[in-house]
Design a protein around this motif. Structure first.
Motif, PDB file in Angstrom:
ATOM      1  N   ARG A  91       0.838  -1.205   0.000  1.00  0.00           N
ATOM      2  CA  ARG A  91       0.000   0.000   0.000  1.00  0.00           C
ATOM      3  C   ARG A  91       0.874   1.258   0.000  1.00  0.00           C
ATOM      4  O   ARG A  91       0.564   2.228  -0.675  1.00  0.00           O
ATOM      5  CB  ARG A  91      -0.931  -0.015   1.206  1.00  0.00           C
ATOM      6  CG  ARG A  91      -1.882   1.140   1.285  1.00  0.00           C
ATOM      7  CD  ARG A  91      -2.711   1.329   0.049  1.00  0.00           C
ATOM      8  NE  ARG A  91      -3.885   0.517   0.073  1.00  0.00           N
ATOM      9  CZ  ARG A  91      -4.895   0.638  -0.765  1.00  0.00           C
ATOM     10  NH1 ARG A  91      -4.878   1.564  -1.695  1.00  0.00           N
ATOM     11  NH2 ARG A  91      -5.929  -0.164  -0.707  1.00  0.00           N
ATOM     12  N   LEU A  92       1.989   1.231   0.728  1.00  0.00           N
ATOM     13  CA  LEU A  92       2.906   2.375   0.719  1.00  0.00           C
ATOM     14  C   LEU A  92       3.537   2.575  -0.657  1.00  0.00           C
ATOM     15  O   LEU A  92       3.740   3.711  -1.099  1.00  0.00           O
ATOM     16  CB  LEU A  92       3.987   2.204   1.783  1.00  0.00           C
ATOM     17  CG  LEU A  92       3.526   2.436   3.219  1.00  0.00           C
ATOM     18  CD1 LEU A  92       4.613   2.039   4.196  1.00  0.00           C
ATOM     19  CD2 LEU A  92       3.134   3.882   3.419  1.00  0.00           C
ATOM     20  N   ILE A  98       1.133   6.921  -6.655  1.00  0.00           N
ATOM     21  CA  ILE A  98       0.098   7.957  -6.782  1.00  0.00           C
ATOM     22  C   ILE A  98       0.738   9.333  -6.632  1.00  0.00           C
ATOM     23  O   ILE A  98       0.467  10.252  -7.402  1.00  0.00           O
ATOM     24  CB  ILE A  98      -1.004   7.752  -5.723  1.00  0.00           C
ATOM     25  CG1 ILE A  98      -1.805   6.498  -6.022  1.00  0.00           C
ATOM     26  CG2 ILE A  98      -1.912   8.964  -5.639  1.00  0.00           C
ATOM     27  CD1 ILE A  98      -2.716   6.067  -4.886  1.00  0.00           C
ATOM     28  N   HIS A  99       1.632   9.463  -5.657  1.00  0.00           N
ATOM     29  CA  HIS A  99       2.313  10.725  -5.388  1.00  0.00           C
ATOM     30  C   HIS A  99       3.121  11.175  -6.605  1.00  0.00           C
ATOM     31  O   HIS A  99       3.050  12.327  -7.024  1.00  0.00           O
ATOM     32  CB  HIS A  99       3.208  10.549  -4.160  1.00  0.00           C
ATOM     33  CG  HIS A  99       3.792  11.814  -3.656  1.00  0.00           C
ATOM     34  ND1 HIS A  99       4.996  11.844  -3.000  1.00  0.00           N
ATOM     35  CD2 HIS A  99       3.374  13.102  -3.696  1.00  0.00           C
ATOM     36  CE1 HIS A  99       5.279  13.087  -2.666  1.00  0.00           C
ATOM     37  NE2 HIS A  99       4.312  13.863  -3.080  1.00  0.00           N
ATOM     38  N   ARG A 111       3.403  12.185   2.034  1.00  0.00           N
ATOM     39  CA  ARG A 111       2.934  10.849   2.429  1.00  0.00           C
ATOM     40  C   ARG A 111       3.414  10.553   3.833  1.00  0.00           C
ATOM     41  O   ARG A 111       4.498  10.990   4.234  1.00  0.00           O
ATOM     42  CB  ARG A 111       3.485   9.780   1.489  1.00  0.00           C
ATOM     43  CG  ARG A 111       3.011   9.932   0.072  1.00  0.00           C
ATOM     44  CD  ARG A 111       3.668   8.949  -0.885  1.00  0.00           C
ATOM     45  NE  ARG A 111       5.110   9.142  -0.943  1.00  0.00           N
ATOM     46  CZ  ARG A 111       6.013   8.239  -0.560  1.00  0.00           C
ATOM     47  NH1 ARG A 111       5.649   7.066  -0.121  1.00  0.00           N
ATOM     48  NH2 ARG A 111       7.294   8.495  -0.633  1.00  0.00           N
ATOM     49  N   ALA A 112       2.614   9.791   4.564  1.00  0.00           N
ATOM     50  CA  ALA A 112       2.980   9.456   5.940  1.00  0.00           C
ATOM     51  C   ALA A 112       2.404   8.104   6.320  1.00  0.00           C
ATOM     52  O   ALA A 112       1.453   7.615   5.709  1.00  0.00           O
ATOM     53  CB  ALA A 112       2.479  10.520   6.903  1.00  0.00           C
ATOM     54  N   VAL A 113       3.013   7.522   7.334  1.00  0.00           N
ATOM     55  CA  VAL A 113       2.513   6.304   7.955  1.00  0.00           C
ATOM     56  C   VAL A 113       2.199   6.659   9.396  1.00  0.00           C
ATOM     57  O   VAL A 113       3.027   7.234  10.100  1.00  0.00           O
ATOM     58  CB  VAL A 113       3.566   5.174   7.939  1.00  0.00           C
ATOM     59  CG1 VAL A 113       3.032   3.935   8.615  1.00  0.00           C
ATOM     60  CG2 VAL A 113       3.990   4.862   6.535  1.00  0.00           C
ATOM     61  N   ASP A 132      11.188  10.953   1.916  1.00  0.00           N
ATOM     62  CA  ASP A 132      10.052  11.871   2.003  1.00  0.00           C
ATOM     63  C   ASP A 132       8.867  11.253   2.741  1.00  0.00           C
ATOM     64  O   ASP A 132       7.904  11.946   3.052  1.00  0.00           O
ATOM     65  CB  ASP A 132       9.609  12.316   0.610  1.00  0.00           C
ATOM     66  CG  ASP A 132       9.155  11.162  -0.259  1.00  0.00           C
ATOM     67  OD1 ASP A 132       9.700  10.053  -0.117  1.00  0.00           O
ATOM     68  OD2 ASP A 132       8.254  11.377  -1.092  1.00  0.00           O
ATOM     69  N   LEU A 133       8.930   9.983   3.061  1.00  0.00           N
ATOM     70  CA  LEU A 133       7.865   9.302   3.797  1.00  0.00           C
ATOM     71  C   LEU A 133       8.003   9.625   5.281  1.00  0.00           C
ATOM     72  O   LEU A 133       9.024   9.350   5.899  1.00  0.00           O
ATOM     73  CB  LEU A 133       7.946   7.790   3.579  1.00  0.00           C
ATOM     74  CG  LEU A 133       6.929   6.938   4.315  1.00  0.00           C
ATOM     75  CD1 LEU A 133       5.529   7.172   3.758  1.00  0.00           C
ATOM     76  CD2 LEU A 133       7.288   5.467   4.210  1.00  0.00           C
ATOM     77  N   MET A 134       6.969  10.250   5.844  1.00  0.00           N
ATOM     78  CA  MET A 134       6.990  10.577   7.269  1.00  0.00           C
ATOM     79  C   MET A 134       6.453   9.391   8.066  1.00  0.00           C
ATOM     80  O   MET A 134       5.524   8.707   7.622  1.00  0.00           O
ATOM     81  CB  MET A 134       6.098  11.790   7.557  1.00  0.00           C
ATOM     82  CG  MET A 134       6.584  13.074   6.973  1.00  0.00           C
ATOM     83  SD  MET A 134       5.537  14.468   7.445  1.00  0.00           S
ATOM     84  CE  MET A 134       3.991  14.040   6.704  1.00  0.00           C
ATOM     85  N   VAL A 135       7.028   9.159   9.216  1.00  0.00           N
ATOM     86  CA  VAL A 135       6.532   8.136  10.139  1.00  0.00           C
ATOM     87  C   VAL A 135       5.999   8.870  11.364  1.00  0.00           C
ATOM     88  O   VAL A 135       6.759   9.502  12.093  1.00  0.00           O
ATOM     89  CB  VAL A 135       7.632   7.128  10.530  1.00  0.00           C
ATOM     90  CG1 VAL A 135       7.093   6.109  11.507  1.00  0.00           C
ATOM     91  CG2 VAL A 135       8.194   6.441   9.285  1.00  0.00           C
TER      92      VAL A 135
END
Length: 186
Positions: A91-92, A98-99, A111-113, A132-135
């Motif tokens: 999904r990520l 999509i991004h 984007r974030a989790v 760039d993926l935030m947690v």
């Protein structure tokens, strides 16, 4: 004197009939619209693919502070409970595609989790490969009333739309394209 009463000419009758027909045709859409509204009819196809939240739900203050430089952007967030397994990483990856597919509007979205286990090795590896993926760490009971795993958050920190786990990436992208086309913020 009675015989001298003014009789409408045939052209006047035709003119009045034509005027009544034109007024009737102009009023017809309003009459049909009012009938559909009061009968409770709604179109079977809607313009969005997710679930629009009405009213939008605010994010907890702790999560808003942790977004840092991305605070003024739209956010596509995946909520994960427990360790990030194969479904989570798939999904990520979809969210990353999509991004990237947003092209010109890519900079307006982050984007974030949202997880309860920020030290999960799988998430740390994903964050290392996608900086760039935030947690984000979810406080206990945060957004408990929302059951869908994918959230769309506006720049003010309100959850405005959710997507179920089986939502299509094409539908999410279509929603984001339309949203970013008309939104002035973010």
């Amino acid at each position: 004197m009675n015989s001298l009463a003014i009789q409408p000419l045939p052209n006047q009758r035709q003119g009045r009939l034509m005027l009544a027909l034109i007024v009737g045709l102009l009023a017809l859409p309003f009459i049909i619209g009012a009938g559909l509204y009061f009968s409770g009819w709604h179109p079977s196809r809607i313009g969005h693919h997710g679930h629009l939240l009405n009213p939008p739900r605010p994010l907890p203050e702790q999560m808003l502070r942790s977004t840092g430089k991305n605070a003024e952007k739209w956010k596509l967030v995946l909520r994960v409970s427990g360790p990030c397994a194969a479904e989570c990483s798939n999904r990520l990856d979809e969210m990353r595609r999509i991004h990237v597919a947003l092209y010109k509007n890519m900079g307006r979205l982050s984007r974030a989790v949202l997880t309860d286990q920020p030290d999960d090795p799988a998430l740390l590896a994903l964050h290392a490969s996608q900086p760039d993926l935030m947690v984000l760490t979810a406080p206990p009971g945060a957004l408990a009333e929302i059951t869908d795993p994918v959230l769309l958050i506006d720049p003010q920190g309100l959850v405005i739309m959710t997507y179920p786990s089986d939502a299509s990436p094409q539908g999410m992208r279509a929603d984001l394209d339309r949203l970013l086309k008309y939104a002035w913020t973010g």
